[in-house]
Design an enzyme around this catalytic site. Sequence first.
Site, mmCIF file in Angstrom:
data_model
loop_
_atom_site.group_PDB
_atom_site.id
_atom_site.type_symbol
_atom_site.label_atom_id
_atom_site.label_comp_id
_atom_site.label_asym_id
_atom_site.label_seq_id
_atom_site.Cartn_x
_atom_site.Cartn_y
_atom_site.Cartn_z
ATOM 1 C CE LYS A 38 22.286 -35.869 12.273
ATOM 2 N NZ LYS A 38 22.119 -36.116 11.021
ATOM 3 N NE ARG A 131 25.200 -37.876 4.675
ATOM 4 C CZ ARG A 131 24.691 -37.515 5.753
ATOM 5 N NH1 ARG A 131 25.160 -36.508 6.560
ATOM 6 N NH2 ARG A 131 23.525 -38.177 6.400
HETATM 7 C C1 PLP Z 1 20.836 -36.021 10.321
HETATM 8 C C2 PLP Z 1 20.235 -37.110 9.696
HETATM 9 C C3 PLP Z 1 18.870 -36.942 9.488
HETATM 10 C C4 PLP Z 1 18.089 -35.619 9.989
HETATM 11 O O1 PLP Z 1 18.262 -34.470 9.267
HETATM 12 P P1 PLP Z 1 17.676 -33.146 9.634
HETATM 13 O O2 PLP Z 1 17.893 -32.325 8.333
HETATM 14 O O3 PLP Z 1 18.123 -32.697 10.744
HETATM 15 O O4 PLP Z 1 16.125 -33.758 9.648
HETATM 16 C C5 PLP Z 1 18.232 -37.778 8.611
HETATM 17 N N1 PLP Z 1 18.740 -38.938 7.986
HETATM 18 C C6 PLP Z 1 20.116 -39.112 8.212
HETATM 19 C C7 PLP Z 1 20.780 -40.134 7.494
HETATM 20 C C8 PLP Z 1 20.880 -38.213 9.051
HETATM 21 O O5 PLP Z 1 22.077 -38.179 9.188
#
Ligand code: PLP
Length: 355
Positions: A38, A131
């Site tokens: 993303k 979250r």
């Molecule tokens: C963005 C996201 C990740 C990845 O997080 P990083 O800190 O970039 O490794 C993992 N799990 C979820 C649910 C996310 O939204």
Amino acid sequence: MTNLYPQLAIDLKKLEENVSLITEKCHKQGISVMGVTKVFCAQEEAARAFVEGGVDYLADSRVENLIDMAHLSPEKVLLRLPMPSEAQVIVQHVDISLNSELKTIKALDQAAKLLDKTHRIILMVDLGDLREGIWPSDFDATIREILTLDKILLEGIGVNLTCYGGVVPKTDNLSQLTALNQHLKDTFGVTVKMVSGGNSSFLYLLDQGGVPEGINNLRLGEALVLGRETAYGDQIPGTHADVFQLKAEIIELKQKPSVPIGEIGMDAFGNKPTFVDKGIRLKGILAVGRQDVHPDNLIPLDENLTIIGSSSDHMIVDFTDSKTDYHVGDIITFNVEYGALLSLSTSPYIKKVTY
Ligand SMILES: *Cc1c(COP(=O)(O)O)cnc(C)c1O
């Protein structure tokens, strides 16, 4: 001829090296890797470097990006909780989605019936970061309902930490997740394929040997793209922090005072700016602005340059202390932090160029 700047330069070789180094480390401890695309909007060549580097799944928070990656072979995972209104699109294009709402899971089940497919889900549990995720006390009731749905397969359970609340994954909060996995077996006779322990903030546990038994998946974004573990913000040894760089062009370079002349009202964003008088300075304007990136998350490669401000389309840089003799038309290169990479990737004005 389209213009080349401002540019997000992507070094595919370095990216693949980051991915394979971290993925191999995870695989050695029995952990599969979801490569999270993303932050670079699933840019095509970068996503391919993830695959070449050995990720087991491709994961993104936007279904649009997963659809763009349909031609790549790893299974696609939707990270953001689905909107109920997009249930059908998700069942059609996504192999596994992360979920915490029964209403949505039921909508996915209905959509899967219509499309005659099975949809796989990971049930997210909130272990304190606040979250996404169900509260652990709702676990049994939620599982009971999920197990009644014909077209939903419970692929796994997962947790997300260090996102909103900044909570660091530790053996104690993570062992709650593995205890729930055990409870699933004991109480419901259900063995799930995946226990997804978190994101880039988890990685420090791999080195400390603190991975709780049973955790067998991670969802990694920042660690792969910037080589950074995110619990404490350390660079991971052997990785590259400069896979992605911003390159912007100088459009004005002049000696100017450091304090504006005239009554100070408001800047372009409604704030009243303040200035320190450093006399006359060599100041330049780069053709990039807040529409593309917030200047706080950029690090100039020339350490003697200082970003002093930016408006929608202009970034003002103090060149006075640099040892390099710059000219209008020269290109200035910056390393990027996560927030900068995110917005540069989404800006349509930034050209994405792979090397
Ligand atoms: C963005 C996201 C990740 C990845 O997080 P990083 O800190 O970039 O490794 C993992 N799990 C979820 C649910 C996310 O939204």
